[in-house]
Write a protein that holds these residues in place. Sequence first.
Motif, short mmCIF file in Angstrom:
data_model
loop_
_atom_site.label_atom_id
_atom_site.label_comp_id
_atom_site.label_asym_id
_atom_site.label_seq_id
_atom_site.Cartn_x
_atom_site.Cartn_y
_atom_site.Cartn_z
N ASP A 93 35.19 -37.50 9.82
CA ASP A 93 34.17 -38.54 9.87
C ASP A 93 33.58 -38.65 11.28
O ASP A 93 33.69 -37.72 12.08
CB ASP A 93 34.80 -39.87 9.42
CG ASP A 93 36.02 -40.24 10.28
OD1 ASP A 93 36.35 -39.53 11.26
OD2 ASP A 93 36.66 -41.26 9.96
N ALA A 94 32.98 -39.79 11.61
CA ALA A 94 32.37 -39.99 12.93
C ALA A 94 33.42 -39.87 14.05
O ALA A 94 33.14 -39.32 15.12
CB ALA A 94 31.66 -41.34 13.00
N PHE A 95 34.62 -40.40 13.83
CA PHE A 95 35.70 -40.26 14.81
C PHE A 95 35.98 -38.78 15.06
O PHE A 95 36.06 -38.32 16.20
CB PHE A 95 36.95 -40.98 14.30
CG PHE A 95 38.17 -40.77 15.16
CD1 PHE A 95 38.44 -41.62 16.23
CD2 PHE A 95 39.05 -39.73 14.91
CE1 PHE A 95 39.56 -41.42 17.02
CE2 PHE A 95 40.18 -39.53 15.70
CZ PHE A 95 40.43 -40.38 16.76
N TYR A 96 36.15 -38.03 13.98
CA TYR A 96 36.40 -36.60 14.06
C TYR A 96 35.26 -35.90 14.83
O TYR A 96 35.53 -35.06 15.70
CB TYR A 96 36.54 -36.02 12.65
CG TYR A 96 36.65 -34.51 12.62
CD1 TYR A 96 37.88 -33.89 12.83
CD2 TYR A 96 35.54 -33.73 12.38
CE1 TYR A 96 37.99 -32.50 12.79
CE2 TYR A 96 35.64 -32.34 12.35
CZ TYR A 96 36.86 -31.73 12.56
OH TYR A 96 36.96 -30.37 12.54
N LEU A 97 34.03 -36.27 14.56
CA LEU A 97 32.91 -35.66 15.27
C LEU A 97 32.95 -35.96 16.76
O LEU A 97 32.65 -35.09 17.58
CB LEU A 97 31.57 -36.11 14.68
CG LEU A 97 31.12 -35.39 13.42
CD1 LEU A 97 29.84 -36.02 12.88
CD2 LEU A 97 30.92 -33.92 13.66
N ARG A 98 33.32 -37.20 17.13
CA ARG A 98 33.42 -37.52 18.55
C ARG A 98 34.47 -36.63 19.22
O ARG A 98 34.32 -36.24 20.37
CB ARG A 98 33.78 -39.00 18.76
CG ARG A 98 32.62 -39.94 18.54
CD ARG A 98 32.91 -41.35 19.02
NE ARG A 98 34.02 -42.00 18.35
CZ ARG A 98 33.96 -42.56 17.15
NH1 ARG A 98 32.83 -42.54 16.46
NH2 ARG A 98 35.01 -43.16 16.64
N ALA A 104 27.89 -35.30 19.69
CA ALA A 104 28.09 -36.56 18.98
C ALA A 104 27.97 -37.73 19.96
O ALA A 104 28.31 -37.59 21.14
CB ALA A 104 29.45 -36.58 18.31
N LEU A 105 27.52 -38.85 19.47
CA LEU A 105 27.45 -40.06 20.29
C LEU A 105 28.85 -40.39 20.79
O LEU A 105 29.80 -40.42 20.00
CB LEU A 105 26.89 -41.23 19.47
CG LEU A 105 26.77 -42.56 20.21
CD1 LEU A 105 25.79 -42.46 21.37
CD2 LEU A 105 26.36 -43.66 19.24
N ASP A 106 29.00 -40.61 22.08
CA ASP A 106 30.31 -40.90 22.70
C ASP A 106 31.31 -39.78 22.47
O ASP A 106 32.51 -40.04 22.29
CB ASP A 106 30.88 -42.24 22.21
CG ASP A 106 30.15 -43.43 22.80
OD1 ASP A 106 29.46 -43.28 23.83
OD2 ASP A 106 30.27 -44.53 22.23
N SER A 107 30.85 -38.54 22.49
CA SER A 107 31.77 -37.42 22.27
C SER A 107 32.85 -37.41 23.34
O SER A 107 32.61 -37.75 24.50
CB SER A 107 31.02 -36.09 22.26
OG SER A 107 30.53 -35.78 23.54
N TRP A 108 34.05 -37.03 22.91
CA TRP A 108 35.18 -36.95 23.82
C TRP A 108 34.95 -35.85 24.85
O TRP A 108 34.27 -34.87 24.59
CB TRP A 108 36.44 -36.64 23.03
CG TRP A 108 36.93 -37.75 22.15
CD1 TRP A 108 36.21 -38.80 21.65
CD2 TRP A 108 38.24 -37.89 21.65
NE1 TRP A 108 37.01 -39.58 20.88
CE2 TRP A 108 38.27 -39.05 20.85
CE3 TRP A 108 39.40 -37.15 21.78
CZ2 TRP A 108 39.42 -39.49 20.20
CZ3 TRP A 108 40.54 -37.57 21.14
CH2 TRP A 108 40.55 -38.74 20.36
N HIS A 109 35.54 -36.03 26.00
CA HIS A 109 35.52 -35.01 27.05
C HIS A 109 36.91 -34.41 27.10
O HIS A 109 37.87 -35.08 27.49
CB HIS A 109 35.17 -35.62 28.40
CG HIS A 109 33.90 -36.40 28.39
ND1 HIS A 109 33.70 -37.49 29.20
CD2 HIS A 109 32.78 -36.28 27.66
CE1 HIS A 109 32.49 -38.00 28.97
NE2 HIS A 109 31.92 -37.29 28.04
N VAL A 110 37.02 -33.18 26.67
CA VAL A 110 38.30 -32.48 26.68
C VAL A 110 38.12 -31.25 27.55
O VAL A 110 37.23 -30.44 27.32
CB VAL A 110 38.73 -32.07 25.24
CG1 VAL A 110 40.04 -31.31 25.27
CG2 VAL A 110 38.82 -33.31 24.35
#
Length: 174
Positions: A93-98, A104-110
């Motif tokens: 879902d949207a969490f997974y996309l982040r 994605a909006l507010d995508s995680w930085h890894v």
Amino acid sequence: MSDNLHAVRRVSVGDLSADIDEELAPIIEVIWRLGLTTWTCCQNAGESNADWPEQLPHMAPVIAAQVGWAYIDFPIDDGMAFLTALAQAGPRDAFYLRMTHWAALDSWHVSARPMDRATFDQQRESQFELRLLLVRFPSYDRAEILRRLTAYQAGRLASPGPIDRSSMAVRHLA
């Protein structure tokens, strides 16, 4: 008494024990129960590093962008296992996309951070290696991270399925 800017809670799992920012403490506890190692974490990097621009003015925009963002860093393999657990324990879902999509909006930085062994022993020749996986995420994702890690620990995995990309849909102005 802790020097930490944020309130902390003592987390102990097996022989691991540390004072952890209270908003990340339940997450770190589950991570440790899964047998994964963490190195450091912070529930709001922008708050913790707010005074950096006094000594390093060029860091002001970086620190401003970190307000409301948490991080956990891991040895590389443990960080990858953390991400896998999150992905397997919930819908795409949207969490997974982040977590997974850079746009994605507010995508995680890894990011994997190369480290030079000479940093810790200046008499050594430089030799770089990948040791650390830094995972930064919006603080509002903490509840879902905890929910998914708890589900993963209990063996409640989501079935693979299509990725819901609706949170990234282009919105046209009326």
